[in-house]
Design a protein around this motif. Structure first.
Motif, mmCIF file in Angstrom:
data_model
loop_
_atom_site.group_PDB
_atom_site.id
_atom_site.type_symbol
_atom_site.label_atom_id
_atom_site.label_comp_id
_atom_site.label_asym_id
_atom_site.label_seq_id
_atom_site.Cartn_x
_atom_site.Cartn_y
_atom_site.Cartn_z
ATOM 1 N N GLN A 123 -8.869 -0.358 16.714
ATOM 2 C CA GLN A 123 -8.964 -0.350 15.255
ATOM 3 C C GLN A 123 -7.605 -0.771 14.726
ATOM 4 O O GLN A 123 -6.623 -0.056 14.898
ATOM 5 C CB GLN A 123 -9.301 1.065 14.790
ATOM 6 C CG GLN A 123 -9.664 1.136 13.331
ATOM 7 C CD GLN A 123 -10.065 2.554 12.943
ATOM 8 O OE1 GLN A 123 -10.302 3.386 13.811
ATOM 9 N NE2 GLN A 123 -10.124 2.824 11.668
ATOM 10 N N PRO A 124 -7.514 -1.957 14.122
ATOM 11 C CA PRO A 124 -6.189 -2.484 13.779
ATOM 12 C C PRO A 124 -5.526 -1.706 12.659
ATOM 13 O O PRO A 124 -6.184 -1.131 11.806
ATOM 14 C CB PRO A 124 -6.480 -3.923 13.352
ATOM 15 C CG PRO A 124 -7.921 -3.976 13.055
ATOM 16 C CD PRO A 124 -8.596 -2.878 13.792
ATOM 17 N N GLY A 125 -4.195 -1.691 12.698
ATOM 18 C CA GLY A 125 -3.431 -1.066 11.633
ATOM 19 C C GLY A 125 -2.740 -2.144 10.825
ATOM 20 O O GLY A 125 -3.054 -3.320 10.940
ATOM 21 N N LEU A 126 -1.788 -1.736 10.018
ATOM 22 C CA LEU A 126 -1.017 -2.706 9.229
ATOM 23 C C LEU A 126 0.039 -3.356 10.115
ATOM 24 O O LEU A 126 0.648 -2.686 10.945
ATOM 25 C CB LEU A 126 -0.302 -1.998 8.080
ATOM 26 C CG LEU A 126 -1.177 -1.560 6.908
ATOM 27 C CD1 LEU A 126 -0.373 -0.725 5.947
ATOM 28 C CD2 LEU A 126 -1.726 -2.779 6.204
ATOM 29 N N LEU A 127 0.261 -4.637 9.914
ATOM 30 C CA LEU A 127 1.334 -5.314 10.645
ATOM 31 C C LEU A 127 2.652 -4.897 10.011
ATOM 32 O O LEU A 127 2.913 -5.206 8.858
ATOM 33 C CB LEU A 127 1.163 -6.833 10.551
ATOM 34 C CG LEU A 127 -0.024 -7.404 11.316
ATOM 35 C CD1 LEU A 127 -0.270 -8.836 10.924
ATOM 36 C CD2 LEU A 127 0.217 -7.303 12.797
ATOM 37 N N TYR A 128 3.468 -4.191 10.781
ATOM 38 C CA TYR A 128 4.657 -3.598 10.177
ATOM 39 C C TYR A 128 5.933 -4.385 10.450
ATOM 40 O O TYR A 128 6.700 -4.675 9.549
ATOM 41 C CB TYR A 128 4.800 -2.155 10.669
ATOM 42 C CG TYR A 128 5.776 -1.372 9.835
ATOM 43 C CD1 TYR A 128 5.428 -0.939 8.566
ATOM 44 C CD2 TYR A 128 7.051 -1.093 10.315
ATOM 45 C CE1 TYR A 128 6.333 -0.241 7.792
ATOM 46 C CE2 TYR A 128 7.962 -0.390 9.542
ATOM 47 C CZ TYR A 128 7.590 0.034 8.278
ATOM 48 O OH TYR A 128 8.483 0.717 7.496
ATOM 49 N N GLY A 129 6.144 -4.782 11.724
ATOM 50 C CA GLY A 129 7.355 -5.566 12.006
ATOM 51 C C GLY A 129 8.584 -4.700 12.156
ATOM 52 O O GLY A 129 8.509 -3.571 12.619
ATOM 53 N N GLY A 130 9.732 -5.220 11.721
ATOM 54 C CA GLY A 130 10.987 -4.496 11.866
ATOM 55 C C GLY A 130 11.711 -4.897 13.141
ATOM 56 O O GLY A 130 11.361 -5.878 13.797
ATOM 57 N N LYS A 157 5.025 -6.806 7.388
ATOM 58 C CA LYS A 157 5.549 -6.221 6.157
ATOM 59 C C LYS A 157 7.056 -6.443 6.095
ATOM 60 O O LYS A 157 7.611 -6.801 5.062
ATOM 61 C CB LYS A 157 5.237 -4.725 6.125
ATOM 62 C CG LYS A 157 5.655 -4.049 4.847
ATOM 63 C CD LYS A 157 5.177 -2.614 4.803
ATOM 64 C CE LYS A 157 5.802 -1.883 3.646
ATOM 65 N NZ LYS A 157 4.863 -1.375 2.685
ATOM 66 N N HIS A 158 7.728 -6.218 7.210
ATOM 67 C CA HIS A 158 9.169 -6.478 7.296
ATOM 68 C C HIS A 158 9.385 -7.608 8.284
ATOM 69 O O HIS A 158 8.628 -7.721 9.246
ATOM 70 C CB HIS A 158 9.909 -5.229 7.793
ATOM 71 C CG HIS A 158 9.745 -4.051 6.883
ATOM 72 N ND1 HIS A 158 10.264 -4.011 5.632
ATOM 73 C CD2 HIS A 158 9.070 -2.891 7.058
ATOM 74 C CE1 HIS A 158 9.933 -2.865 5.057
ATOM 75 N NE2 HIS A 158 9.196 -2.169 5.901
ATOM 76 N N LEU A 167 -0.607 -9.302 1.865
ATOM 77 C CA LEU A 167 -0.521 -8.259 0.842
ATOM 78 C C LEU A 167 0.552 -7.230 1.156
ATOM 79 O O LEU A 167 1.026 -6.539 0.271
ATOM 80 C CB LEU A 167 -1.881 -7.558 0.717
ATOM 81 C CG LEU A 167 -3.000 -8.497 0.259
ATOM 82 C CD1 LEU A 167 -4.331 -7.789 0.302
ATOM 83 C CD2 LEU A 167 -2.733 -9.015 -1.134
ATOM 84 N N SER A 168 0.914 -7.118 2.447
ATOM 85 C CA SER A 168 1.846 -6.044 2.789
ATOM 86 C C SER A 168 3.302 -6.452 2.608
ATOM 87 O O SER A 168 4.189 -5.643 2.756
ATOM 88 C CB SER A 168 1.609 -5.595 4.226
ATOM 89 O OG SER A 168 1.747 -6.688 5.083
ATOM 90 N N LYS A 169 3.541 -7.738 2.289
ATOM 91 C CA LYS A 169 4.929 -8.178 2.124
ATOM 92 C C LYS A 169 5.555 -7.480 0.933
ATOM 93 O O LYS A 169 5.004 -7.478 -0.173
ATOM 94 C CB LYS A 169 4.977 -9.696 1.920
ATOM 95 C CG LYS A 169 6.386 -10.202 1.765
ATOM 96 C CD LYS A 169 6.433 -11.689 1.494
ATOM 97 C CE LYS A 169 7.881 -12.102 1.416
ATOM 98 N NZ LYS A 169 8.200 -13.005 0.345
ATOM 99 N N THR A 170 6.707 -6.855 1.151
ATOM 100 C CA THR A 170 7.349 -6.116 0.064
ATOM 101 C C THR A 170 7.975 -7.090 -0.919
ATOM 102 O O THR A 170 8.656 -8.034 -0.525
ATOM 103 C CB THR A 170 8.435 -5.174 0.616
ATOM 104 O OG1 THR A 170 9.148 -5.886 1.628
ATOM 105 C CG2 THR A 170 7.827 -3.940 1.229
#
Length: 328
Positions: A31-38, A65-66, A323-326
């Motif tokens: 179940q995929p989550g948000l692509l977070y990065g960092g 996202k990051h 959409l998750s890009k800050t």
């Protein structure tokens, strides 16, 4: 083993993924989550090259996202997966075409690692983008120069020069502008196993980059390869890739098609060489996930005056935006 390592990597770059594998390891519930990065680090399994992991990261990195900055450790060059050199030479310019660029887009090889033990280390950094721009990439153009890297680790540095000489022997008949760097890593930067190989890229006047590579047999497996033979075969592989032609080489066909699919609601076109079996399977996945169909027109060798059969792929993007890009 390498697949488990891949799942752990996906788990690291996302936030809130649920992954369940049954006892026998035959089914995977994801179940995929948000692509977070960092900023991350990951130890890849030495049974597959880093290229195996990097290919999928290239697909995901622009939509984090990051901005992603990840250090991968393992085998940098092997005979199965596209090596880090090839991805650096071909995939990064391709990402730039879609508007993913900037100083923070890079692949840096800190250490090389050859199979079976690995010990290589690379840094991959990629900026995030809200939307991708559509591309019209239908004229590959003529080839203006060939660049390459011949690398050797834990063997005599002469190996690299011998490969370069034999590769140039073939390629010099076609064009004069050939420069193959030799890269001999010493000490701790050379990983844990001996080996050598080369990666060649041909660049056209329109910025198309086609590549080919070969690596020596891993220590203790198969017969020893002569560097001269390896250089010649690599040059022949590059000529084969040029014959197949297209605006994107066969390793990056699927990446180009994915980025076209995720573009704005606009028409994208790309001219490819013959589709590899992987790409054909990938198109089926695109159809099942995004309900998107490509218009596929074949161009015969007569129309194009050169090389093998070409395929013109056309699609309208689904208008995906990150959409998750800050927003700062």
């Amino acid at each position: 083993d390498f697949e488990a390592s891949f799942i752990r990597l996906i788990d690291k770059v996302t936030n809130g993924s649920r992954i369940e594998i049954n006892q026998t390891g035959t089914t995977l519930y994801y179940q995929p989550g948000l692509l977070y990065g960092g900023s991350l680090e990951h130890d890849c399994s030495p049974s597959r090259g880093i290229g195996y992991y990097l290919e999928s990261l290239l697909c995901l990195a622009p939509f984090m996202k990051h901005p992603l900055k990840i250090v991968l450790r393992g085998v940098t060059n092997d005979q199965v997966d596209p090596s880090v050199d090839v991805l650096k030479a071909t995939a990064l310019p391709l990402l730039k075409k879609f508007g993913i660029d900037g100083e923070s887009l890079e692949i840096k090889i800190n250490r090389r690692g050859m199979p079976p033990k690995g010990g290589g280390e690379i840094l991959f950094a990629c900026p995030v983008r809200k939307v991708l721009r559509p591309i019209q990439f239908t004229d590959p153009g003529k080839i203006k120069r060939i660049r390459g890297t011949a690398y050797s680790v834990r063997v005599s540095p002469q190996m690299a020069n011998r490969m370069v000489e034999s590769a140039r022997g073939i390629l010099n008949k076609f064009l004069p502008d050939i420069y193959i760097y030799t890269d001999h890593m010493k000490g701790v930067n050379s990983g844990k196993s001996p080996g050598f190989g080369m990666c060649l890229t041909a660049e056209t006047i329109n910025g198309t980059i086609l590549s080919a590579e070969l690596a020596s047999n891993p220590q203790g497996q198969g017969a020893a390869v002569l560097p001269e033979e390896l250089g010649q075969n690599c040059a022949k592989l590059l000529l084969e890739e040029i014959y197949r032609g297209g605006c994107v080489d066969s390793t990056n066909q699927s990446l180009a098609l994915l980025l076209m699919t995720l573009g704005q609601r606009d028409v994208s076109k790309v001219l490819l060489g013959p589709l590899s079996p992987y790409t054909i399977e990938f198109l089926r996945h695109l159809r099942s996930f995004f309900q998107i169909m490509f218009k596929i027109e074949t161009k015969t060798a007569e129309e194009e005056h050169m090389g093998g059969e070409k395929v013109l792929m056309t699609c309208v993007g689904i208008g995906f935006s990150n959409l998750s890009k800050t927003i700062r």
